[in-house]
Each structure stands twice: as C-alpha cells, then as structure tokens.
Design an enzyme around this catalytic site. Sequence first.
Site, mmCIF file in Angstrom:
data_model
loop_
_atom_site.group_PDB
_atom_site.id
_atom_site.type_symbol
_atom_site.label_atom_id
_atom_site.label_comp_id
_atom_site.label_asym_id
_atom_site.label_seq_id
_atom_site.Cartn_x
_atom_site.Cartn_y
_atom_site.Cartn_z
ATOM 1 C CE LYS A 11 -3.898 -2.491 2.178
ATOM 2 N NZ LYS A 11 -5.067 -2.142 3.311
ATOM 3 C CE1 TYR A 51 -9.373 -3.559 0.130
ATOM 4 C CE2 TYR A 51 -8.474 -1.548 -0.884
ATOM 5 C CZ TYR A 51 -8.189 -2.874 -0.112
ATOM 6 O OH TYR A 51 -7.182 -3.088 0.299
ATOM 7 C CG ASN A 114 -3.938 -2.270 6.629
ATOM 8 O OD1 ASN A 114 -3.604 -1.651 5.442
ATOM 9 N ND2 ASN A 114 -4.875 -2.810 7.099
ATOM 10 C CG HIS A 117 -5.316 -6.256 -0.535
ATOM 11 N ND1 HIS A 117 -6.267 -6.333 -0.006
ATOM 12 C CD2 HIS A 117 -5.302 -7.226 -1.440
ATOM 13 C CE1 HIS A 117 -7.356 -7.264 -0.568
ATOM 14 N NE2 HIS A 117 -6.499 -7.862 -1.512
ATOM 15 C CD GLU A 128 -8.558 -9.409 -3.871
ATOM 16 O OE1 GLU A 128 -9.565 -9.347 -2.744
ATOM 17 O OE2 GLU A 128 -7.407 -9.733 -3.427
HETATM 18 P P1 RTP Z 1 -7.120 -5.883 2.938
HETATM 19 O O1 RTP Z 1 -8.086 -6.292 2.500
HETATM 20 O O2 RTP Z 1 -6.526 -4.720 2.724
HETATM 21 O O3 RTP Z 1 -5.981 -6.980 2.830
HETATM 22 O O4 RTP Z 1 -7.184 -6.013 4.458
HETATM 23 P P2 RTP Z 1 -7.945 -7.147 5.492
HETATM 24 O O5 RTP Z 1 -8.519 -8.157 4.741
HETATM 25 O O6 RTP Z 1 -7.295 -7.049 6.554
HETATM 26 O O7 RTP Z 1 -9.079 -6.144 6.056
HETATM 27 P P3 RTP Z 1 -10.686 -5.867 5.269
HETATM 28 O O8 RTP Z 1 -11.712 -6.148 6.335
HETATM 29 O O9 RTP Z 1 -10.757 -6.641 4.069
HETATM 30 O O10 RTP Z 1 -10.711 -4.310 5.309
HETATM 31 C C1 RTP Z 1 -9.862 -3.657 4.181
HETATM 32 C C2 RTP Z 1 -9.079 -2.538 4.597
HETATM 33 O O11 RTP Z 1 -10.105 -1.524 5.131
HETATM 34 C C3 RTP Z 1 -9.597 -1.028 6.244
HETATM 35 N N1 RTP Z 1 -10.296 -1.082 7.582
HETATM 36 N N2 RTP Z 1 -10.706 -0.167 8.408
HETATM 37 N N3 RTP Z 1 -11.678 1.412 10.440
HETATM 38 C C4 RTP Z 1 -12.112 0.020 10.464
HETATM 39 O O12 RTP Z 1 -12.661 -0.534 11.128
HETATM 40 C C5 RTP Z 1 -11.388 -0.617 9.204
HETATM 41 N N4 RTP Z 1 -11.704 -2.000 9.073
HETATM 42 C C6 RTP Z 1 -10.879 -2.107 7.862
HETATM 43 C C7 RTP Z 1 -8.300 -1.552 6.506
HETATM 44 O O13 RTP Z 1 -7.227 -0.833 5.865
HETATM 45 C C8 RTP Z 1 -8.170 -2.954 5.751
HETATM 46 O O14 RTP Z 1 -6.949 -3.386 5.198
HETATM 47 MG MG MG Z 2 -9.572 -7.843 2.936
#
Ligand code: RTP
Ligand code: MG
Length: 141
Positions: A11, A51, A114, A117, A128
């Site tokens: 990212k 997304y 963070n 991804h 994807e």
């Molecule tokens: P990613 O898709 O980016 O790999 O991350 P992830 O699976 O660990 O998390 P996901 O639930 O898919 O969420 C995508 C991205 O959205 C942001 N996020 N913010 N403020 C919040 O509660 C929140 N929850 C998720 C994060 O940057 C996450 O990587």
């Molecule tokens: Mg995710």
Amino acid sequence: MALERTLSIIKPDAVAKNVIGEIYSRFEKAGLKVVASKMKHLSKDEAEGFYAVHRERPFFAALVDFMSSGPVMIQALEGEGAVLKHRDLMGATNPKDAAPGTIRADFADSIDANAVHGSDSLENAAIEIAYFFPATDVYSR
Ligand code: RTP
Ligand code: MG
C-alpha cells in the site's frame, strides 16, 4: 497443500517507506514466488472497483482515499497454500493486533495505513488477480 495464487498489494504507506524489497524478501523466504508485478497509482475509480465488496462499510471512503493517495506495488504470488501463507505473513488488519514479526507489526502505522493487502480466499484471489493482470501477464515458473 495445493499450488495457489494470491493477489498482494504493497500500500502507499509502505511504498513511501521504501520497504518494497524488504517485503518481497519475506515472500521469497516463505516460498512465495512473484509471478506478476507492477507499480501503479490507482485512481479513485480503480480503488473503489477493487474494494467494491466494502462499499457499504463506514470506512469505505477513507479506504479509497488512502489507496489512491500514492503509488502501490501490485503482485500476484504463487506457492503452496499461497492465500493463507500470505495472510499469515501480513498479520492482523489492525497493526495493534498483529503478531510480532509480521509485515503489519513491523511496517504498519494504523488500521488505515496498514502496509499491505492480501486476498482473503482462493475465489477472491482469482477475481483480484484478473482485476489487475491479463492472464498473459502472469508467469508461472
Ligand atoms: P485488506 O483487504 O486490505 O488485505 O485488509 P483485510 O482483509 O485485513 O481487512 P478488510 O476487512 O478486508 O478491510 C479492508 C481494509 O479496510 C480498512 N479497514 N478499516 N476502520 C476500520 O474499522 C477498518 N476496517 C478495515 C483496513 O485498511 C483494511 O486493510
Ligand atoms: Mg480484505
């Protein structure tokens, strides 16, 4: 375990920190091969499309703004059990919860910035990878 492919994005925050090579090194040491790769500054439309599953979530606008704030490094990774192996290397979404030694524990600043991804399932990985790479630009080796 089956040979799988997964989609990885370094990212904007981690690209700005100049740790692309450090993160690639972790992939390689874990037995994941880079089979497609490109740097790209996503438009808002491209980040929204990527997304789209999160469209209704309260953090969607912040996520799209962040993902289009600077160039990202996008790669397809291939290896045994690549989807879960990559998620293990990444660590938990919130770096406060990420296990020591994971990419997010070492390089992420917040739940928004963070660092990386990774696809969360084999099915989403295929979707994807196809979002960013035509099949002819993915090189099994
Ligand atoms: P990613 O898709 O980016 O790999 O991350 P992830 O699976 O660990 O998390 P996901 O639930 O898919 O969420 C995508 C991205 O959205 C942001 N996020 N913010 N403020 C919040 O509660 C929140 N929850 C998720 C994060 O940057 C996450 O990587
Ligand atoms: Mg995710």
